[in-house]
Design an enzyme around this catalytic site. Structure first.
Site, mmCIF file in Angstrom:
data_model
loop_
_atom_site.group_PDB
_atom_site.id
_atom_site.type_symbol
_atom_site.label_atom_id
_atom_site.label_comp_id
_atom_site.label_asym_id
_atom_site.label_seq_id
_atom_site.Cartn_x
_atom_site.Cartn_y
_atom_site.Cartn_z
ATOM 1 C CB ALA A 1 25.818 12.761 -40.207
ATOM 2 C CB SER A 2 24.056 7.581 -37.937
ATOM 3 O OG SER A 2 22.743 7.393 -38.433
ATOM 4 C CE1 TYR B 1 11.124 12.154 -46.597
ATOM 5 C CE2 TYR B 1 10.714 11.949 -48.954
ATOM 6 C CZ TYR B 1 11.598 12.087 -47.899
ATOM 7 O OH TYR B 1 12.948 12.154 -48.144
ATOM 8 C CB ALA C 1 3.124 17.760 -47.378
#
Length: 241
Positions: A11-12, A148, A150
């Protein structure tokens, strides 16, 4: 602590930061994660008194266990948003084993580890919301992103299976699949790449992180009590399957 706790991994910045902000507006105390101390400090500054943050490496079992312990010391978790993920893009012929392993381990196995850790508390409370962030490419595929894609297709199967297991305990499990969203990643694209993508989006624009966050906020709310095992696409019409 009086407020219910919502956990948001990664969440940065971007979508994760927008989700954290919206869940605060929904009166949750948000516990977020970042991979670095610098990221943790940035999140803490943004959340203020409405949340906190800890480091988390989803590919590391010990890190996941430490994160779980830190969070549960604050109270019971009602909402879990599995947002954190990585990409290591290249064509399959050039993809190294570690490129495949790292993406699957972080994006898919990481979501498994974190979800499993928080399940017992949700089951005891007989209430919970698990929201997994997938991607439009999990349904469409994308050249150079076999690992990604997959991982995100796996997340959607994981979502449905978990929804079946947990429904009787009043725990819903859903996924949100963003399309092309205006983030740091899309800013790096060339103008030609942007135009090519835009030609396939009926709404003719990128989505905003806040538009993905609204979908997550809805699924975390009481308005979504009877929704589980679903994948909510937020993609401007890019994929209508």
């Amino acid at each position: 602590m009086q407020k219910s706790i919502a956990v948001v991994t990664g969440a940065s910045r971007g979508i994760g930061a927008a989700i954290a902000k919206d869940l605060i507006e929904a009166n949750y105390f948000v516990v977020a994660s970042a991979t670095s101390e610098a990221g943790v400090e940035a999140i803490k500054e943004t959340l203020g008194d409405n949340g906190t943050a800890f480091t988390l490496n989803l590919s590391n079992k010990e890190s996941c266990q430490a994160f779980f312990k830190q969070v549960t010391e604050l109270g019971a978790v009602e909402v879990l948003v599995n947002n954190a993920g990585i990409t290591k893009d290249t064509l399959m012929l050039r993809m190294k084993d570690e490129d495949w392993d790292d993406v699957i381990e972080t994006n898919l196995s990481g979501a498994f580890r974190i979800s499993k850790a928080f399940l017992k508390g949700m089951m005891k409370k007989r209430y919970g919301r698990i929201i997994n962030i997938s991607s439009v490419v999990g349904a469409m595929g994308n050249p150079g992103q076999a690992n990604y894609c997959a991982s995100k297709a796996g997340i959607e199967g994981f979502t449905r299976s978990l929804a079946l297991e947990l429904g009787s305990r009043n725990i819903t499990v859903n996924a949100v699949a963003p399309g092309f969203i205006a983030t740091d990643m899309t800013k790096e694209l060339t103008e030609d790449q942007k135009q090519l993508m835009m030609a396939n989006i009926p709404l003719a624009r990128y989505g905003e992180p806040e538009e993905v966050a609204k979908a997550v906020k809805f699924l975390a709310s009481g308005d979504a009590n009877y929704i589980t095992g679903q994948v909510l696409h937020v993609n401007g019409g890019l994929n209508m399957g």
